[in-house]
Motif scaffolding. Structure first.
Motif, PDB file in Angstrom:
ATOM      1  N   ARG A 147       0.855  -1.196   0.000  1.00  0.00           N
ATOM      2  CA  ARG A 147       0.000   0.000   0.000  1.00  0.00           C
ATOM      3  C   ARG A 147       0.882   1.233   0.000  1.00  0.00           C
ATOM      4  O   ARG A 147       1.901   1.262   0.700  1.00  0.00           O
ATOM      5  N   LEU A 167      -2.176   3.113  -3.644  1.00  0.00           N
ATOM      6  CA  LEU A 167      -2.074   1.698  -4.047  1.00  0.00           C
ATOM      7  C   LEU A 167      -2.758   0.879  -2.960  1.00  0.00           C
ATOM      8  O   LEU A 167      -2.407   0.981  -1.785  1.00  0.00           O
ATOM      9  N   ILE A 212      -1.273  -4.365  -3.139  1.00  0.00           N
ATOM     10  CA  ILE A 212      -0.931  -5.095  -4.362  1.00  0.00           C
ATOM     11  C   ILE A 212      -0.166  -6.380  -4.012  1.00  0.00           C
ATOM     12  O   ILE A 212       0.791  -6.344  -3.250  1.00  0.00           O
ATOM     13  N   ASP A 213      -0.628  -7.487  -4.570  1.00  0.00           N
ATOM     14  CA  ASP A 213       0.104  -8.760  -4.485  1.00  0.00           C
ATOM     15  C   ASP A 213       0.553  -9.116  -5.899  1.00  0.00           C
ATOM     16  O   ASP A 213      -0.297  -9.335  -6.761  1.00  0.00           O
ATOM     17  N   LEU A 214       1.848  -9.132  -6.100  1.00  0.00           N
ATOM     18  CA  LEU A 214       2.317  -9.416  -7.461  1.00  0.00           C
ATOM     19  C   LEU A 214       3.713 -10.038  -7.420  1.00  0.00           C
ATOM     20  O   LEU A 214       4.570  -9.592  -6.670  1.00  0.00           O
ATOM     21  N   LYS A 273       0.141   2.004 -11.910  1.00  0.00           N
ATOM     22  CA  LYS A 273       1.163   1.080 -12.400  1.00  0.00           C
ATOM     23  C   LYS A 273       2.573   1.669 -12.304  1.00  0.00           C
ATOM     24  O   LYS A 273       3.498   0.982 -11.867  1.00  0.00           O
ATOM     25  N   PHE A 275       3.579   1.925  -8.686  1.00  0.00           N
ATOM     26  CA  PHE A 275       4.015   0.606  -8.216  1.00  0.00           C
ATOM     27  C   PHE A 275       5.441   0.306  -8.694  1.00  0.00           C
ATOM     28  O   PHE A 275       6.289  -0.131  -7.923  1.00  0.00           O
ATOM     29  N   ALA A 297      -0.028  -7.661 -15.987  1.00  0.00           N
ATOM     30  CA  ALA A 297      -0.794  -7.269 -14.799  1.00  0.00           C
ATOM     31  C   ALA A 297      -1.601  -6.031 -15.162  1.00  0.00           C
ATOM     32  O   ALA A 297      -1.057  -5.057 -15.693  1.00  0.00           O
ATOM     33  N   PHE A 344      -3.749  -2.891 -13.964  1.00  0.00           N
ATOM     34  CA  PHE A 344      -4.028  -2.010 -12.820  1.00  0.00           C
ATOM     35  C   PHE A 344      -5.193  -1.092 -13.147  1.00  0.00           C
ATOM     36  O   PHE A 344      -5.337  -0.624 -14.274  1.00  0.00           O
ATOM     37  N   LYS A 393      -5.628  -0.482  -7.892  1.00  0.00           N
ATOM     38  CA  LYS A 393      -5.764  -1.909  -7.551  1.00  0.00           C
ATOM     39  C   LYS A 393      -5.202  -2.758  -8.684  1.00  0.00           C
ATOM     40  O   LYS A 393      -5.242  -2.351  -9.846  1.00  0.00           O
ATOM     41  N   LEU A 394      -4.744  -3.934  -8.302  1.00  0.00           N
ATOM     42  CA  LEU A 394      -4.363  -4.908  -9.325  1.00  0.00           C
ATOM     43  C   LEU A 394      -5.629  -5.714  -9.630  1.00  0.00           C
ATOM     44  O   LEU A 394      -6.082  -6.504  -8.816  1.00  0.00           O
TER      45      LEU A 394
END
Lengths: 225, 251
Positions: free
Chosen positions: B11, B20, B23-25, B43, B46, B217, B219, B223-224
């Motif tokens: 976050r 943000l 985000i899990d990536l 994006k 991030f 991915a 965005f 959010k993703l």
């Protein structure tokens, strides 16, 4: 970027040709099984059709992926479209070979008419050389050759009309040949439809080269003549 | 396949505003991950978290974890200079330093304390070759990097990043300031180096994402929305928003 797309496309065309050779083999074996009353061979044709269907699905999958990820336009776009369209014609040809093989299995030593069997053998040979020619035209992007094939298909239509007429005549004269003759009619009509699919592939070859969607042999169904 | 970098519940806040939203990536090793989404989707924000480029922005706080080889890059123990050597970055506008091509590419090596001339020489050449610009600059290594075209400058900048052999390379719209031919050269070069590097690329160009990336991915509003193999995302995305965005219905 061009490199990757071109390599993939080349591979796709190669697979298409391979599938075409398998389909040609299936026609040959199906027709042979019919004329020789060889039920084991007919069974092989039916089983082998699974592989042809899988080949088509793989081709479609790869073609769709190329469309989605490489987003080709113009000539590149046509190249992909013809693989998609022509491979489904090949797959249908494979299905008709299965239809012929099924007729072979249905045969139960009915009275035979060698003359008609000869005609069917000849139709098979003609259809197979058309298929080989269309695959050649496909690889060479030979528009002129493709147009020739559509003309050859008219001969197949005539041959079918001829077998049909002869068979019906035989059936009128001798009721013992009726059961076997029904199979002759089916097999000849499968071969006629195979000719139409080959003609479709020829149309895709022309489309690839020119960008024009052309009906090369309009209204050629013998029933309508 | 091992992941080089992993974000979990990341976050980012500008003051109290959350930009943000957790985000899990994962960034799999030697794969190209494309980050797509409309302007303001988070994006680039991030991407900038990934080498702590947001550190100096006033009022920014970051929570959650962002791990490089299983070590949190936001841990107080992290040496940021070392981090940026391991996580290289290429920007939208080519930004060569105003000195020679050779010194540009050698810059990171010298910064890292490498003094061996032969080694520097070799790395400069290898990097320029990897960046597919060697043939164009090999006879002009002592010329000012700013004297080259935009596309060449961008490839020189990529060579500068490659020279320090980073584990992951971040690219923020690296071709959007370039003509299509130069952009194509950069796409080709990314594909050619992907067996050696892990790449995260922010792009507004959908075709670029679909052509070169392994994973994409998407965005939206910080959010993703969806992440998956590029093939799956472009051919059959799971979420309606992804499909709408890819089809240009918004953004």
């Amino acid at each position: 970027m061009r490199g990757i797309f071109e390599d993939e496309l080349k591979r796709l065309h190669g697979k298409f040709t391979e599938m075409g050779i398998n389909v040609s083999e299936a026609i040959y074996r199906a027709s042979k099984s019919f004329i020789d009353h060889d039920k084991a061979l007919a069974q092989q044709v039916i089983e082998h059709d699974e592989e042809i269907n899988e080949e088509e699905i793989k081709l479609e999958d790869e073609a769709l992926m190329l469309i989605a990820l490489q987003q080709p336009v113009a000539a590149d776009f046509r190249q992909i479209i013809i693989v998609l369209k022509a491979s489904s014609d090949l797959e249908r040809i494979g299905d008709h070979a299965v239809g012929i093989a099924r007729e072979s299995i249905e045969l139960k030593g009915e009275q035979r008419v060698p003359e008609i069997e000869d005609d069917i053998g000849e139709m098979t040979n003609n259809v197979r050389s058309m298929l080989e020619e269309v695959l050649d035209a496909y690889v060479k992007e030979d528009e002129v050759g493709a147009k020739q094939i559509a003309i050859a298909n008219q001969q197949i239509d005539k041959a079918y009309a001829n077998v049909r007429e002869k068979t019906i005549e035989m059936m009128k004269q001798d009721s013992k040949v009726i059961t076997g003759s029904a199979s002759y009619l089916m097999v000849a009509s499968y071969l006629e439809r195979i000719g139409d699919h080959i003609s479709n592939i020829a149309e895709w070859v022309v489309y690839n080269k020119t960008g024009h969607l052309a009906e090369l042999t309009p209204d050629h169904h013998p029933e309508e003549n | 396949m091992a992941n080089v970098m992993t974000a979990r519940n990341l976050r980012l806040y500008y003051g109290k505003h959350e930009a943000l939203h957790g985000i899990d990536l994962d960034f799999p090793k030697q794969k190209i991950t494309a980050l797509i989404g409309p302007s303001g989707s988070g994006k680039s924000t991030f991407l900038r978290c990934m080498n702590r480029m947001n550190d100096l922005v006033a009022g920014v706080t970051i929570t959650g974890s962002l791990k490089l080889d299983n070590k949190d890059i936001y841990s107080p123990k992290t040496d940021v200079v070392d981090l940026r050597k391991r996580v290289g970055m290429v920007f939208q506008q080519p930004n060569p330093f105003p000195f020679s091509v050779f010194d540009n590419v050698a810059f990171g090596l010298r910064l890292a304390g490498i003094k061996d001339r032969a080694l520097i020489q070799e790395r400069v050449e290898t990097s320029l070759k990897q960046a597919a610009v060697w043939d164009e600059v090999k006879d002009k290594l002592n010329e000012n990097a700013l004297a080259f075209s935009g596309g060449q400058q961008q490839r020189i900048c990529i060579a500068r990043v490659l020279a320090v052999q980073p584990e992951i390379i971040l690219m923020d719209e690296p071709t959007s300031a370039l003509d299509p031919v130069s952009a194509g050269k950069i796409e080709d070069l990314l594909l050619s180096i992907q067996d050696k590097f892990t790449i995260a690329i922010v792009t507004h160009n959908m075709q670029q994402a679909s052509r070169i990336s392994d994973q994409t991915a998407f965005f939206l509003d910080g959010k993703l929305v969806e992440v998956g193999s590029t093939k799956q995302l472009f051919m059959a995305p799971q979420k309606e928003e992804t499909s709408d965005y890819l089809n240009g219905k918004f953004g």
